[in-house]
Scaffold this motif. Structure first.
Motif, mmCIF file in Angstrom:
data_model
loop_
_atom_site.group_PDB
_atom_site.id
_atom_site.type_symbol
_atom_site.label_atom_id
_atom_site.label_comp_id
_atom_site.label_asym_id
_atom_site.label_seq_id
_atom_site.Cartn_x
_atom_site.Cartn_y
_atom_site.Cartn_z
ATOM 1 N N PHE A 39 24.205 30.629 36.490
ATOM 2 C CA PHE A 39 25.778 32.046 35.812
ATOM 3 C C PHE A 39 26.812 30.217 36.489
ATOM 4 C CE2 PHE A 39 28.563 34.303 38.817
ATOM 5 C CZ PHE A 39 29.427 34.459 37.586
ATOM 6 N N LEU A 40 27.127 30.225 37.593
ATOM 7 C CA LEU A 40 28.138 29.014 38.254
ATOM 8 C C LEU A 40 27.764 28.106 37.339
ATOM 9 C CD1 LEU A 40 27.371 29.771 42.236
ATOM 10 C CD2 LEU A 40 29.074 30.796 40.753
ATOM 11 N N ARG A 41 27.036 27.152 37.005
ATOM 12 C CA ARG A 41 26.961 26.249 36.173
ATOM 13 C C ARG A 41 27.360 26.596 34.172
ATOM 14 N NH1 ARG A 41 22.697 23.888 37.350
ATOM 15 N NH2 ARG A 41 21.027 25.834 36.374
ATOM 16 N N ALA A 42 27.018 28.102 34.153
ATOM 17 C CA ALA A 42 27.698 28.463 32.196
ATOM 18 C C ALA A 42 29.090 29.332 32.522
ATOM 19 C CB ALA A 42 26.633 29.579 32.384
ATOM 20 N N TYR A 43 29.278 29.274 33.681
ATOM 21 C CA TYR A 43 30.812 29.632 34.357
ATOM 22 C C TYR A 43 31.988 28.109 34.467
ATOM 23 C CZ TYR A 43 35.370 30.971 36.792
ATOM 24 O OH TYR A 43 36.873 30.899 36.506
ATOM 25 N N GLU A 44 31.377 27.272 34.955
ATOM 26 C CA GLU A 44 32.542 25.959 35.054
ATOM 27 C C GLU A 44 32.269 25.665 33.300
ATOM 28 O OE1 GLU A 44 33.763 24.195 37.522
ATOM 29 O OE2 GLU A 44 33.216 26.308 38.190
ATOM 30 N N ALA A 45 31.126 25.753 33.117
ATOM 31 C CA ALA A 45 31.446 24.955 31.242
ATOM 32 C C ALA A 45 32.749 25.580 30.391
ATOM 33 C CB ALA A 45 29.994 25.547 30.514
ATOM 34 N N VAL A 46 32.409 27.015 30.364
ATOM 35 C CA VAL A 46 33.879 28.231 29.925
ATOM 36 C C VAL A 46 35.319 28.067 30.305
ATOM 37 C CG1 VAL A 46 34.309 30.630 29.303
ATOM 38 C CG2 VAL A 46 32.101 30.245 28.974
ATOM 39 N N ARG A 47 34.563 27.689 31.538
ATOM 40 C CA ARG A 47 35.959 27.954 32.782
ATOM 41 C C ARG A 47 37.001 27.097 31.842
ATOM 42 N NH1 ARG A 47 38.213 25.575 37.196
ATOM 43 N NH2 ARG A 47 36.480 24.731 37.925
ATOM 44 N N HIS A 48 36.181 25.648 32.044
ATOM 45 C CA HIS A 48 37.026 23.817 31.862
ATOM 46 C C HIS A 48 37.638 24.251 30.109
ATOM 47 C CE1 HIS A 48 37.286 22.380 35.445
ATOM 48 N NE2 HIS A 48 35.981 22.806 35.620
ATOM 49 N N LEU A 49 36.654 24.753 29.470
ATOM 50 C CA LEU A 49 36.608 25.158 28.088
ATOM 51 C C LEU A 49 37.844 25.991 27.861
ATOM 52 C CD1 LEU A 49 33.123 24.844 26.606
ATOM 53 C CD2 LEU A 49 35.769 22.522 25.918
ATOM 54 N N VAL A 50 38.372 27.448 28.861
ATOM 55 C CA VAL A 50 39.516 27.777 27.905
ATOM 56 C C VAL A 50 40.528 27.200 28.226
ATOM 57 C CG1 VAL A 50 39.928 30.179 28.704
ATOM 58 C CG2 VAL A 50 38.060 29.660 27.809
ATOM 59 N N ALA A 51 40.357 26.772 29.755
ATOM 60 C CA ALA A 51 41.409 26.877 29.669
ATOM 61 C C ALA A 51 42.519 25.078 29.374
ATOM 62 C CB ALA A 51 41.632 25.590 31.828
ATOM 63 N N ARG A 89 37.231 37.697 20.091
ATOM 64 C CA ARG A 89 36.568 37.860 18.848
ATOM 65 C C ARG A 89 36.134 36.531 18.165
ATOM 66 N NH1 ARG A 89 41.487 41.493 18.461
ATOM 67 N NH2 ARG A 89 42.414 39.823 17.046
ATOM 68 N N SER A 90 36.484 35.566 18.837
ATOM 69 C CA SER A 90 35.780 34.331 17.873
ATOM 70 C C SER A 90 34.807 33.938 17.687
ATOM 71 C CB SER A 90 37.249 32.984 18.389
ATOM 72 O OG SER A 90 36.051 33.094 19.673
ATOM 73 N N PRO A 91 34.214 33.876 16.705
ATOM 74 C CA PRO A 91 32.432 33.350 17.050
ATOM 75 C C PRO A 91 32.595 32.359 18.270
ATOM 76 C CG PRO A 91 33.000 33.341 14.569
ATOM 77 C CD PRO A 91 34.665 33.402 15.937
ATOM 78 N N GLU A 92 33.552 30.610 18.312
ATOM 79 C CA GLU A 92 33.090 30.544 19.839
ATOM 80 C C GLU A 92 33.386 31.158 21.238
ATOM 81 O OE1 GLU A 92 35.784 26.437 21.189
ATOM 82 O OE2 GLU A 92 37.106 28.102 20.238
ATOM 83 N N HIS A 93 33.585 32.261 21.247
ATOM 84 C CA HIS A 93 33.631 33.052 22.343
ATOM 85 C C HIS A 93 32.330 33.525 22.450
ATOM 86 C CE1 HIS A 93 33.409 36.314 25.167
ATOM 87 N NE2 HIS A 93 34.222 36.177 24.867
ATOM 88 N N ARG A 94 31.643 33.671 21.354
ATOM 89 C CA ARG A 94 29.989 34.180 21.431
ATOM 90 C C ARG A 94 29.132 33.531 22.050
ATOM 91 N NH1 ARG A 94 32.528 38.227 17.776
ATOM 92 N NH2 ARG A 94 31.802 36.309 15.961
ATOM 93 N N GLU A 95 29.456 32.306 20.976
ATOM 94 C CA GLU A 95 28.467 31.204 21.559
ATOM 95 C C GLU A 95 28.754 30.435 22.627
ATOM 96 O OE1 GLU A 95 25.229 29.671 20.464
ATOM 97 O OE2 GLU A 95 26.149 30.469 19.376
ATOM 98 N N LEU A 96 30.148 30.212 23.369
ATOM 99 C CA LEU A 96 29.855 29.463 24.805
ATOM 100 C C LEU A 96 29.726 30.392 25.892
ATOM 101 C CD1 LEU A 96 32.005 27.274 25.961
ATOM 102 C CD2 LEU A 96 33.861 28.939 25.507
ATOM 103 N N VAL A 97 30.304 32.161 25.894
ATOM 104 C CA VAL A 97 30.185 32.859 27.049
ATOM 105 C C VAL A 97 28.185 33.452 26.761
ATOM 106 C CG1 VAL A 97 31.180 33.563 26.846
ATOM 107 C CG2 VAL A 97 30.401 35.316 25.481
ATOM 108 N N PHE A 104 23.747 38.708 33.698
ATOM 109 C CA PHE A 104 24.263 39.444 34.363
ATOM 110 C C PHE A 104 23.093 40.410 33.393
ATOM 111 C CE2 PHE A 104 28.861 38.731 32.272
ATOM 112 C CZ PHE A 104 29.032 37.843 32.778
ATOM 113 N N THR A 105 22.367 41.181 34.612
ATOM 114 C CA THR A 105 21.936 41.880 35.080
ATOM 115 C C THR A 105 22.459 43.598 34.383
ATOM 116 O OG1 THR A 105 21.836 42.434 37.656
ATOM 117 C CG2 THR A 105 19.974 41.409 36.045
ATOM 118 N N ASP A 106 23.688 43.823 35.153
ATOM 119 C CA ASP A 106 24.856 44.425 35.033
ATOM 120 C C ASP A 106 26.233 44.022 34.063
ATOM 121 O OD1 ASP A 106 25.556 47.463 34.263
ATOM 122 O OD2 ASP A 106 26.488 47.296 36.573
#
Length: 126
Positions: A39-51, A89-97, A104-106
């Motif tokens: 989870f934290l590894r995936a968050y780091e990837a998303v966070r930097h690309l979004v920022a 809504r972007s396809p990039e978002h769905r793939e990235l997250v 997540f379990t919830d």
């Protein structure tokens, strides 16, 4: 008159483009202990690309509960809710997250328009 009162009289807190109130997006999620590192590894990837390039993104945080190690809070601030919704809504978002969501379990998502904020005292690091 303080900064908030001046801004309210001038029409409230608006995004940089004047299109609407800034927004706060909150995700309350559960991540099993055995998936925490993924989870934290995936968050780091998303966070930097979004920022680094998603229009309207201002700041985000990931927080872990002090009483339940499987409970996490992801919060982000946007220039407007429309900016977040366009990104979501972007396809990039769905793939990235996807790697993050797979942990997540919830999950619960909440969206807010920022109505008021205390000013940051001068000299305080942001």
């Amino acid at each position: 008159m303080n900064e908030w009162e001046r801004e309210e009289r001038a029409g409230g807190h608006r995004g940089p483009d004047g299109s609407g109130h800034r927004a706060r997006v909150v995700f309350l999620v559960r991540v099993p202990d055995e998936r925490t590192e993924d989870f934290l590894r995936a968050y780091e990837a998303v966070r930097h690309l979004v920022a680094d390039g998603v229009p309207g993104h201002l700041v985000d945080q990931v927080c872990r509960s002090s009483t339940d190690p499987e409970q996490w809070l992801i919060t982000s601030e946007w220039a407007s809710l429309a900016d977040f919704e366009a990104w979501e809504r972007s396809p990039e978002h769905r793939e990235l997250v996807r790697p993050m969501r797979d942990c997540f379990t919830d999950a619960r998502s909440l969206r807010f328009h920022i109505h008021a904020q205390t000013p940051v005292p001068a000299g305080t690091p942001r």
